[in-house]
Design a protein around this motif. Structure first.
Motif, PDB file in Angstrom:
ATOM      1  N   THR A   7     -12.717  10.039 -10.493  1.00 59.40           N
ATOM      2  CA  THR A   7     -13.509   9.653  -9.115  1.00 59.40           C
ATOM      3  C   THR A   7     -13.291   8.227  -9.201  1.00 59.40           C
ATOM      4  O   THR A   7     -13.196   8.072  -7.899  1.00 59.40           O
ATOM      5  CB  THR A   7     -15.140   9.856  -9.596  1.00 59.40           C
ATOM      6  N   ALA A  58     -10.190  11.144  -3.244  1.00 64.55           N
ATOM      7  CA  ALA A  58      -9.572  12.342  -3.060  1.00 64.55           C
ATOM      8  C   ALA A  58     -10.187  13.481  -2.338  1.00 64.55           C
ATOM      9  O   ALA A  58     -11.476  13.797  -2.038  1.00 64.55           O
ATOM     10  CB  ALA A  58      -9.879  12.921  -4.677  1.00 64.55           C
ATOM     11  N   GLY A  59      -9.368  14.441  -1.715  1.00 65.72           N
ATOM     12  CA  GLY A  59      -9.593  15.472  -0.893  1.00 65.72           C
ATOM     13  C   GLY A  59     -10.044  14.902   0.562  1.00 65.72           C
ATOM     14  O   GLY A  59     -10.633  15.774   1.466  1.00 65.72           O
ATOM     15  N   ARG A  60      -9.998  13.863   0.931  1.00 63.52           N
ATOM     16  CA  ARG A  60     -10.380  13.059   2.281  1.00 63.52           C
ATOM     17  C   ARG A  60      -9.202  13.195   2.940  1.00 63.52           C
ATOM     18  O   ARG A  60      -7.873  12.900   2.417  1.00 63.52           O
ATOM     19  CB  ARG A  60     -10.945  11.916   2.074  1.00 63.52           C
ATOM     20  N   GLY A 119      -6.238   8.634  -3.125  1.00 65.62           N
ATOM     21  CA  GLY A 119      -6.305   9.851  -3.163  1.00 65.62           C
ATOM     22  C   GLY A 119      -6.523  10.643  -1.933  1.00 65.62           C
ATOM     23  O   GLY A 119      -6.407  11.757  -1.898  1.00 65.62           O
ATOM     24  N   ALA A 120      -6.409   9.833  -0.724  1.00 65.61           N
ATOM     25  CA  ALA A 120      -6.719  10.575   0.623  1.00 65.61           C
ATOM     26  C   ALA A 120      -5.325  10.986   0.980  1.00 65.61           C
ATOM     27  O   ALA A 120      -4.125  10.456   0.607  1.00 65.61           O
ATOM     28  CB  ALA A 120      -6.994   9.739   1.471  1.00 65.61           C
ATOM     29  N   ARG A 157      -9.091  18.395   8.499  1.00 66.87           N
ATOM     30  CA  ARG A 157     -10.486  17.622   8.451  1.00 66.87           C
ATOM     31  C   ARG A 157     -10.024  16.056   8.886  1.00 66.87           C
ATOM     32  O   ARG A 157      -8.836  15.694   8.696  1.00 66.87           O
ATOM     33  CB  ARG A 157     -11.326  17.562   7.125  1.00 66.87           C
ATOM     34  N   ASP A 185     -11.665  12.441   7.704  1.00 70.43           N
ATOM     35  CA  ASP A 185     -12.622  11.723   7.311  1.00 70.43           C
ATOM     36  C   ASP A 185     -12.982  10.124   7.206  1.00 70.43           C
ATOM     37  O   ASP A 185     -13.960   9.499   7.263  1.00 70.43           O
ATOM     38  CB  ASP A 185     -12.723  11.841   5.504  1.00 70.43           C
ATOM     39  N   HIS A 204     -19.108  16.464   8.657  1.00 72.46           N
ATOM     40  CA  HIS A 204     -18.975  16.053   7.221  1.00 72.46           C
ATOM     41  C   HIS A 204     -19.521  14.390   7.156  1.00 72.46           C
ATOM     42  O   HIS A 204     -19.373  13.819   6.226  1.00 72.46           O
ATOM     43  CB  HIS A 204     -17.589  15.974   6.652  1.00 72.46           C
TER      44      HIS A 204
END
Length: 263
Positions: A9, A15-17, A40-41, A93, A95, A145
């Motif tokens: 983290t 991450a995942g964004r 991580g984006a 998505r 973010d 989100h």
């Protein structure tokens, strides 16, 4: 197991964004795009110069990240709508967004400027950013989100030098704009802030004589010019959970240049 999770983290807080960066081919936009990817984006790279965008996209992908280059004129409302929709289609998505694209326009005393000069700068620096924010917020609200948006303002939004009547006005307007928007979208867990760079070593600065750059560096409390990474890192950080309680702010990133005034 807990230690490894915390480490992951910390290393990749995004991450995942999915992050959208305009003006991503060079300078501050490029630095921010690379940092978003490092954190991580997946990154959508927008701007007018396709070759430069693809170079940055390749750099991200070679490092193991995900990127997509979408050439876009940020003064064109339809192009902006296509940009956001293509982001959603490709990555599913949105973010974070860093609306960095901007122009300096003609710098001259007001008596030497034209209405066309005014419209050109405002069309990109204010209208273009407003349109981007509008489209990005609509997408974030639809997805539910939350999200974070950062725009590039300038120290010249709260100060000025001779010849900056248009440019300073365009950036000051951004600083006022986000105050209202922060109130409007806060209930949706969407944050909006600005970064306000000082004297930064970007392509826009390349035509400035070395003696002038030295003088600018000498005026800063930190006694140096800023780098694109100095600003890009702050913009990226504002889109992480570490900045979760910051909204409606225009944050100077100027090495203390404006402490004693811009002149």
């Amino acid at each position: 197991m807990t230690t490894e999770t915390n480490k992951t983290t910390s290393d990749a807080p995004l991450a995942g964004r999915v992050a959208l960066v305009t003006g991503a081919g060079t300078g501050i936009g490029r630095a921010a795009a690379l940092r978003f990817a490092q954190r991580g984006a997946a990154v959508v790279l927008a701007g007018r110069r396709e070759a430069e965008l693809r170079t940055v996209a390749n750099e991200i992908e070679m490092a193991g990240g995900r990127a997509r280059a979408i050439p876009t004129d940020v003064s064109d409302e339809r192009a902006i709508q296509r940009l956001v929709e293509e982001t959603l289609v490709h990555f599913g998505r949105l973010d974070a967004a860093f609306n960095n694209a901007g122009i300096s326009g003609t710098m001259a005393p007001i008596a030497q400027l034209s209405a066309a000069d005014f419209d050109a700068v405002m069309g990109v620096n204010l209208r273009g950013v407003w349109l981007l924010v509008k489209a990005e917020i609509a997408a974030m609200q639809r997805l539910g989100h939350g999200g974070a948006i950062v725009n590039t303002s300038s120290f010249l939004g709260r100060a000025a030098t001779v010849g900056t009547s248009i440019y300073s006005a365009s950036k000051a307007a951004l600083d006022a704009m986000i105050l209202a928007i922060a109130l409007e979208v806060g209930p949706d867990n969407i944050r909006i802030n600005n970064v306000a760079p000082g004297a930064i070593q970007t392509p826009m600065m390349q035509g400035t004589p070395p003696a002038v750059q030295d003088a600018l560096a000498a005026r800063a409390a930190l006694k140096r010019m800023g780098t694109p990474e100095d600003v890009g890192d702050v913009a990226t950080w504002l889109c992480t959970e570490e900045a979760r309680f910051i909204t409606g702010q225009s944050i100077l990133v100027d090495g203390g240049f404006t402490i004693s005034g811009p002149r």
